[in-house]
Design an enzyme around this catalytic site. Structure first.
Site, PDB file in Angstrom:
ATOM      1  N   ASP A 424      14.449  -7.809  30.107  1.00 37.44           N
ATOM      2  CA  ASP A 424      15.023  -8.757  29.308  1.00 37.44           C
ATOM      3  C   ASP A 424      16.534  -8.669  29.515  1.00 37.44           C
ATOM      4  OD1 ASP A 424      14.410 -10.779  27.179  1.00 37.44           O
ATOM      5  OD2 ASP A 424      15.900  -9.308  25.952  1.00 37.44           O
ATOM      6  N   GLU A 453      15.866 -11.027  33.838  1.00 35.55           N
ATOM      7  CA  GLU A 453      16.820 -12.048  33.785  1.00 35.55           C
ATOM      8  C   GLU A 453      17.954 -11.585  34.070  1.00 35.55           C
ATOM      9  OE1 GLU A 453      15.242 -14.253  29.609  1.00 35.55           O
ATOM     10  OE2 GLU A 453      16.221 -12.395  29.326  1.00 35.55           O
TER      11      GLU A 453
END
Length: 747
Positions: A424, A453
């Site tokens: 994340d 990400e």
């Protein structure tokens, strides 16, 4: 300290021999500065005032130990000096932090160089008050490494424990000790809600399900053979139509219960659900949303239907989440059941990816209680920074924070046989940490997949630069949001290639680049691109299409499909086309759970704590939209069966794949991908034609490359996708293509 009303805003020590003092007001010659170590004034030190007259540098600092209290006195007020990057020199390189067991002893270690004293407190019950332990043991300190440790008799196994830390501080004019309690950050077992650690041996046979020692990772030849399926443990089986036993719906064990199905009462049609559905669909990896111990769900309210969350708020990194276990009060249950889940996924040929959140924590309190101002990133004035958008960010660039994260990853790989990690907000993790993670996991299994990400939520002082492109040749992958936005529009939501913007030249070119694995922009190898059109956050693909068509659409109107033949609905064809693009693109496809049967969350684009009626996988939809499921299943089978869609090198793509606009018209809205000279594929010549326009019966005959045999075999049209031949046609008699659909042919 009230910084607004104080002369000194912050005093921080990042180097061995330098303290930097930031002032709220300009330096005045009338100010009187003194320097103290452990309440003893230091006479000989140098002080430089910088040009801004709001920054002072103190040098000539005597040797100190990390537990010393350093203070600056100005005009009769004392200000504590924060030891921050100075602590980096207290590095501990062994892999035995936390709890380790040998034949007769339990050893516990914690890195806490600034603590003056640490005790370990033992408890017989999870709910005993923290300041009323049944036993307390003194821990010994190694001043070189900053590690406290203690050995206990093995009879203490299964007891709960906390650390009691003592820190020096000024109490009026005298030095005193402040007490703080903390959970072991390396704890591998915890009490309900993760409030205490538990002295359990992760290698104990009692914590291993039957045949755990025989568990093996499913074979995968190359990384680009991966097909990811993102799922949430609770959402996956909590629906009453999941066929999963009520006791384990929404649990680790529910995710892998075999033999489950749903029968539609009216039509009597039957479909597979749960893990059998995943096997039928054909994915290779289950990407499981956060399943470490997170903070937002109260494990004591296990039957409260409103008690759910996505879980992006870590509490204890090295322990499975208790709300997904059948009994969160028993520390061993979550460990055994999580391992059982992994084992059953593996037995069914599915690898498991853990969604991990090492960029921030739900609360800074526990780690701050152990080593203040070290674990979390701060600005020049020692204020927490918020690149995560969640109030804090882990300072991964600091050696012992990096070690903590790497050790955690290795723990999940070795002790739970995890096959991959999705990071994340990866841009908040420094590149050296990611490089070390990749290096170490690949030593265990070269096909453990690492991706994340390539962005952050807000400003961060981390000098990291963008991750887009920096992963080139580094053996990890990133989400390709440029490809996503080109296909279906951004999160506004706006239009994309498949939904009303087919004639947008820039988006069409971006789709072409994505189909090539983005090798001309952000990747070196196609497998570095994670290709997706929807994920847990933002709109589902169906809702994105609906919302982009009608921004005023209301909840309850989503997924309102009345067409007798489902593929007569142009929005259904748009969704299938979007999924078809990523399943025929070079790189690694990523599917959001339920997209294969038009999953809707009723327009809730941020459903992190919404109720089950919004988030659950509605298994009745599989029967309702079975043709869509069959189509996507067919595309997956084609992808897995043909290496032409899974090229390993950029050179192979450059030499053997030509993607162009029909009639060379960049505004045509029709893209043709020609994969040729496929020496390692039984389909030597493949054509994939994408018609994103609203034009029905699009004639492509005048632009189709000639085949060697004069014939083309059709395997995908606007209704069906399967590896078996649907039809064989003359090269000059290619069927006209329906709007918002694709056609695949081979010879």
């Amino acid at each position: 300290m009230n910084k607004v009303n104080c002369k000194i805003r912050c005093a921080v020590m990042d180097l061995d021999n330098e303290i930097k003092i930031f002032l709220n007001d300009n330096y005045l010659n009338s100010d009187t500065y003194s320097f103290f170590i452990n309440n003893k004034e230091i006479e000989n030190f140098s002080m430089d005032v910088l040009e801004d007259r709001k920054t002072i540098i103190i040098k000539d600092i005597p040797n100190i130990i990390a537990s010393d209290i350093l203070e600056i006195k100005i005009n009769d007020k004392y200000y504590k000096v924060i030891l921050r990057n100075f602590l980096n020199k207290f590095y501990y390189d062994k892999d035995d932090l936390g709890v380790t067991f040998d034949k007769n002893r339990i050893r516990i270690k914690i890195w806490a160089p600034t603590a003056y004293r640490i005790q370990i407190c033992l408890y017989n019950y999870y709910n005993e008050h923290i300041d009323r332990p049944c036993e307390v043991y003194e821990m010994s300190f190694n001043s070189d490494s900053g590690v406290y440790d203690v050995e206990l008799n093995k009879i203490n196994k299964n007891r709960y424990y906390l650390f009691k830390l003592y820190f020096k501080y000024r109490n009026d004019k005298e030095m005193d000790l402040k007490v703080k309690y903390a959970i072991d950050p390396y704890a591998k077992a915890v009490s309900v809600n993760g409030e205490k650690g538990v002295l359990l041996d992760i290698n104990d046979k009692e914590l291993k399900p039957k045949y755990w020692e025989n568990d093996k990772r499913p074979f995968i030849e190359n990384m680009e053979d991966t097909i990811l399926y993102e799922m949430h443990i609770r959402d996956f089986t909590i629906d009453e139509n999941s066929g999963v036993s009520q006791r384990i719906r929404g649990k680790f064990l529910g995710a892998v219960q075999e033999g489950t199905f749903y029968i539609d009462k009216q039509s009597k049609k039957k479909c597979k659900t749960g893990i059998d559905h995943l096997k039928e669909l054909g994915i290779t990896h289950a990407h499981i949303m956060p399943c470490f111990d997170f903070d937002s769900v109260d494990e004591k309210k296990i039957n409260d239907k409103s008690n759910r969350n996505w879980g992006y708020d870590p509490k204890n990194y090295n322990v499975p989440e208790g709300s997904y276990a059948t009994n969160p009060y028993k520390p061993n249950v979550r460990i055994i059941e999580f391992r059982e889940m992994i084992k059953r996924f593996h037995a069914n040929g599915i690898r498991v990816v853990m969604d991990v959140v090492y960029n921030h924590m739900a609360s800074t309190e526990n780690l701050e209680n152990i080593v203040p101002y070290y674990y979390f990133r701060t600005n020049d004035f020692c204020d927490l920074t918020n690149g995560s958008g969640c109030g804090n960010e882990l300072a991964t660039e600091r050696p012992m924070v990096r070690k903590f994260i790497v050790d955690s990853i290795i723990h999940w790989v070795k002790n739970y046989n995890i096959d991959g990690f999705r990071f994340d907000l990866m841009e908040l993790i420094d590149k050296e940490t990611i490089d070390e993670i990749v290096l170490k996991v690949k030593e265990i299994d070269k096909n453990i997949i690492i991706y994340g990400e390539p962005w952050k939520a807000d400003y961060s002082p981390l000098k990291n630069g963008t991750y887009k492109g920096s992963q080139k040749g580094k053996d990890f992958s990133i989400f390709n949001d440029a490809f996503r936005d080109a296909i279906r529009g951004d999160n506004s939501p706006s239009w994309g290639y498949i939904n009303c913007d087919a004639h947008n030249r820039d988006k069409a070119w971006s789709v072409i680049e994505g189909l090539k694995g983005s090798i001309y922009t952000i990747t070196k190898l196609p497998r570095e691109s994670i290709n997706y059109v929807s994920a847990h956050d933002n709109y589902t693909l169906w809702d994105q299409i609906e919302k982009s068509m009608d921004c005023n659409i209301e909840n309850g109107r989503y997924q309102n499909i009345k067409d007798k033949n489902i593929f007569e609905n142009y929005k259904v064809r748009q969704l299938v086309l979007g999924v078809g693009i990523i399943l025929t693109a070079q790189g690694i496809p990523f599917l959001h759970s339920g997209v294969e049967f038009l999953r809707s969350k009723q327009g809730d684009h941020n459903s992190y704590r919404s109720l089950d009626n919004i988030n659950k996988i509605n298994w009745a939809d599989k029967i309702k939209y079975y043709e869509v499921f069959s189509f996507i299943k067919g595309l997956i089978k084609i992808r897995k069966g043909h290496k032409a869609f899974r090229k390993s090198s950029d050179l192979d793509i450059r030499n053997n794949q030509n993607i162009f606009f029909i009639n060379n018209d960049e505004n045509s809205g029709v893209i043709i991908s020609h994969l040729y000279n496929n020496s390692d594929d039984k389909w030597k010549n493949i054509l994939v034609i994408y018609n994103a326009t609203s034009i029905d019966d699009y004639d492509v005959n005048y632009k189709i490359p000639k085949s060697h045999s004069g014939k083309w075999n059709i395997v995908v049209n606007n209704k069906y996708a399967e590896e078996n031949i649907i039809d064989t046609v003359d090269e000059n008699n290619i069927p006209k293509i329906k709007s918002h659909s694709m056609l695949m042919l081979f010879e």
